[in-house]
Design a protein around this motif. Structure first.
Motif, PDB file in Angstrom:
ATOM      1  N   LEU A 366       0.825  -1.206   0.000  1.00 58.24           N
ATOM      2  CA  LEU A 366       0.000   0.000   0.000  1.00 58.24           C
ATOM      3  C   LEU A 366       0.862   1.259   0.000  1.00 58.24           C
ATOM      4  O   LEU A 366       0.580   2.221  -0.724  1.00 58.24           O
ATOM      5  N   ARG A 367       1.908   1.264   0.797  1.00 59.64           N
ATOM      6  CA  ARG A 367       2.813   2.410   0.862  1.00 59.64           C
ATOM      7  C   ARG A 367       3.427   2.706  -0.497  1.00 59.64           C
ATOM      8  O   ARG A 367       3.453   3.847  -0.957  1.00 59.64           O
ATOM      9  N   ASP A 368       3.922   1.666  -1.155  1.00 62.68           N
ATOM     10  CA  ASP A 368       4.671   1.847  -2.401  1.00 62.68           C
ATOM     11  C   ASP A 368       3.786   2.234  -3.569  1.00 62.68           C
ATOM     12  O   ASP A 368       4.256   2.906  -4.498  1.00 62.68           O
ATOM     13  N   ARG A 369       2.543   1.830  -3.541  1.00 56.47           N
ATOM     14  CA  ARG A 369       1.688   2.052  -4.713  1.00 56.47           C
ATOM     15  C   ARG A 369       0.591   3.075  -4.444  1.00 56.47           C
ATOM     16  O   ARG A 369       0.528   4.110  -5.103  1.00 56.47           O
ATOM     17  N   LEU A 370      -0.229   2.822  -3.456  1.00 54.15           N
ATOM     18  CA  LEU A 370      -1.348   3.721  -3.207  1.00 54.15           C
ATOM     19  C   LEU A 370      -0.921   5.005  -2.503  1.00 54.15           C
ATOM     20  O   LEU A 370      -1.160   6.114  -2.991  1.00 54.15           O
ATOM     21  N   VAL A 371      -0.259   4.860  -1.346  1.00 53.68           N
ATOM     22  CA  VAL A 371       0.115   6.033  -0.551  1.00 53.68           C
ATOM     23  C   VAL A 371       1.085   6.919  -1.305  1.00 53.68           C
ATOM     24  O   VAL A 371       0.956   8.151  -1.309  1.00 53.68           O
ATOM     25  N   ALA A 372       2.080   6.320  -1.962  1.00 51.66           N
ATOM     26  CA  ALA A 372       3.063   7.111  -2.697  1.00 51.66           C
ATOM     27  C   ALA A 372       2.410   7.916  -3.813  1.00 51.66           C
ATOM     28  O   ALA A 372       2.841   9.037  -4.124  1.00 51.66           O
ATOM     29  N   THR A 373       1.364   7.377  -4.422  1.00 48.41           N
ATOM     30  CA  THR A 373       0.647   8.100  -5.477  1.00 48.41           C
ATOM     31  C   THR A 373      -0.159   9.247  -4.906  1.00 48.41           C
ATOM     32  O   THR A 373      -0.106  10.385  -5.395  1.00 48.41           O
ATOM     33  N   ILE A 374      -0.915   8.976  -3.845  1.00 51.84           N
ATOM     34  CA  ILE A 374      -1.744  10.007  -3.222  1.00 51.84           C
ATOM     35  C   ILE A 374      -0.875  11.153  -2.700  1.00 51.84           C
ATOM     36  O   ILE A 374      -1.269  12.324  -2.757  1.00 51.84           O
ATOM     37  N   ALA A 375       0.317  10.826  -2.211  1.00 55.16           N
ATOM     38  CA  ALA A 375       1.200  11.833  -1.625  1.00 55.16           C
ATOM     39  C   ALA A 375       1.636  12.897  -2.627  1.00 55.16           C
ATOM     40  O   ALA A 375       2.097  13.974  -2.233  1.00 55.16           O
ATOM     41  N   ILE A 377      -0.482  14.246  -4.853  1.00 55.95           N
ATOM     42  CA  ILE A 377      -1.662  14.998  -5.272  1.00 55.95           C
ATOM     43  C   ILE A 377      -1.996  16.061  -4.218  1.00 55.95           C
ATOM     44  O   ILE A 377      -2.212  15.720  -3.055  1.00 55.95           O
ATOM     45  N   PRO A 378      -2.040  17.355  -4.598  1.00 58.01           N
ATOM     46  CA  PRO A 378      -2.390  18.393  -3.617  1.00 58.01           C
ATOM     47  C   PRO A 378      -3.744  18.115  -2.985  1.00 58.01           C
ATOM     48  O   PRO A 378      -4.646  17.597  -3.656  1.00 58.01           O
ATOM     49  N   PRO A 379      -3.925  18.421  -1.686  1.00 54.91           N
ATOM     50  CA  PRO A 379      -2.992  19.133  -0.804  1.00 54.91           C
ATOM     51  C   PRO A 379      -2.036  18.227  -0.037  1.00 54.91           C
ATOM     52  O   PRO A 379      -1.432  18.661   0.958  1.00 54.91           O
ATOM     53  N   ALA A 380      -1.879  16.959  -0.438  1.00 55.15           N
ATOM     54  CA  ALA A 380      -1.050  16.010   0.310  1.00 55.15           C
ATOM     55  C   ALA A 380       0.391  16.475   0.500  1.00 55.15           C
ATOM     56  O   ALA A 380       0.940  16.315   1.595  1.00 55.15           O
ATOM     57  N   PRO A 381       1.069  17.041  -0.537  1.00 54.51           N
ATOM     58  CA  PRO A 381       2.456  17.465  -0.313  1.00 54.51           C
ATOM     59  C   PRO A 381       2.600  18.480   0.824  1.00 54.51           C
ATOM     60  O   PRO A 381       3.513  18.376   1.649  1.00 54.51           O
TER      61      PRO A 381
END
Length: 426
Positions: A366-375, A377-381
């Motif tokens: 999940l970290r490598d694929r889902l979370v890393a992708t969402i991170a 996308i604003p406002p995540a950064p």
């Protein structure tokens, strides 16, 4: 505000910072330390805008900036595929925030030098095991149960394994974390690395290797890096028995560029095994004893908040004591002021840890694929940058502080470095 006699157990960052702040308020302060000579423990750490703001309030920002390495980015990649897993940039937030990587010896030295210059006494070779409240006084006791000091207030800054905290009425349960890390401070000669980033490599959540540029311990010394490798604490002895060569070979397999660092390690004694635990003391006071830093709360190092939370604790406690002559009211105010910020970052650290240090293959996926992708996308950064900065909720107002003007800090630092580079002519 009346003058208090205050005993501070422990000469780590929290204890030293608290001593400086309270001494400057006019209190009679002494530090008690179990070692023969007060000294730092550990390798490198990250100072965030929170901790740097406290050091600025102590007029110690420029000395620590001159020793540390500015960090603009936290970057992590999968060791096998090279896929970006983590990419947190401070500039995702407005205001010019940054982190500062330092050797623990550097932070200790800057604070300790200021304590010595202020004439604050440090009693060494005093092993403390308990603190009790007797009437309006707090008593510190040694291993024989003998009284070694009687004060209006005791501050426990002896860390996560504090016996003083363990014996307090508000002592929390301790949850030992399965994963720790081997740490070493090494020369960076021949190492290809980003001098302004914490860089990490992962194999699922079972392997995490990191390089943190850590600056200098003292002005005349050379810059070094902190190198760490995540390991299950229960497996550490087996790793050692298998031998250094096997350990080094596994790291080279994941990250060949680490070779210049590995070549410097000839003995396990060069590596320190850090163990982590999760605990939160609520409230962070018991009787006439206040708890700061890891004595009050400890967790994994995933968010790099340990020393910063300790410095904020010290500032908040000093601010609470400056506002009333009633010590009990001040300690209650300290607990309220730190409650939300402390609880939030305890929760976040505990939540993030399994994604980076655990046996879970699913969480790593999940970290490598889902979370890393969402991170990305604003406002995540910006959200991630505020979490790493320690400013997701404001810790400054409750400590009587105003956050640094980071653009001005950067400009003053640039002018100072230019001035230092210009030769003075007679």
């Amino acid at each position: 505000m009346k003058t208090l006699t205050i005993g501070i157990a422990g000469a780590g960052p929290a204890g030293l910072a608290a001593a400086l702040m309270l001494s400057r308020q006019g209190h009679r302060v002494e530090i008690l330390e179990r070692f023969g000579e007060a000294s730092p423990v550990g390798s490198g750490l990250m100072l965030q805008p929170t901790g740097l703001t406290v050091l600025s309030a102590l007029d110690l920002l420029q000395p620590i900036l001159s020793l540390g390495s500015r960090i603009d980015r936290l970057y992590g990649a999968d060791a096998k595929s090279g896929r970006t897993v983590l990419d947190v940039r401070y500039d995702a937030l407005a205001g010019g925030r940054f982190g500062l990587a330092v050797q623990r010896a550097a932070l200790f030295g800057v604070l300790h030098d200021a304590v010595v210059a202020a004439g604050i006494p440090i009693r060494t070779r005093v092993t403390l095991t308990a603190a009790t409240t007797s009437g309006q006084k707090a008593l510190l006791l040694d291993v024989a149960g003998q009284e070694v000091g009687r004060y209006d207030l005791v501050i426990d800054a002896t860390g996560a394994r504090s016996t003083i905290a363990a014996g307090a009425a508000t002592a929390p349960g301790v949850r030992e974390l399965a994963y720790g890390a081997f740490w070493a401070t090494l020369d960076s000669d021949g190492l290809a690395h980003d001098a302004n980033a914490l860089t990490q490599r992962y194999d699922r959540a079972k392997v995490m290797i990191g390089i943190l540029p850590a600056g200098r311990a003292r002005p005349a010394e050379r810059d070094r890096v902190a190198f760490f490798w995540s390991v299950k604490v229960g497996d550490a002895d087996a790793v050692k028995r298998a031998g250094l060569d096997r350990w080094k070979a596994s790291i080279r397999g994941y990250w060949p560029e680490c070779a210049p660092l590995l070549d410097q390690i000839d003995d396990w004694e060069q590596l320190t095994l850090a163990r982590y635990a999760h605990r939160t003391m609520r409230p962070p006071a018991s009787g006439r004893v206040a708890f700061v830093g890891d004595s009050a709360h400890s967790t994994s190092p995933q968010l790099g908040q340990g020393a910063n939370m300790a410095l904020i604790d010290a500032a908040t406690l000093a601010h609470a004591l400056s506002r009333t002559d009633d010590i009990d009211a001040a300690l209650a105010a300290y607990g309220r002021a730190r409650r939300n910020h402390m609880a939030l970052f305890q929760m976040l650290s505990l939540a993030f840890t399994p994604f980076y240090q655990s046996d879970s293959t699913a969480l790593a996926w999940l970290r490598d694929r889902l979370v890393a992708t969402i991170a990305r996308i604003p406002p995540a950064p910006a959200l991630l940058a505020s979490i790493v900065s320690g400013t997701l909720i404001d810790p400054f107002a409750a400590a009587g502080l105003k956050e640094c003007d980071w653009a001005r800090v950067k400009d003053e630092g640039h002018r100072s470095s230019v001035a230092a580079a210009v030769p003075v002519r007679a």
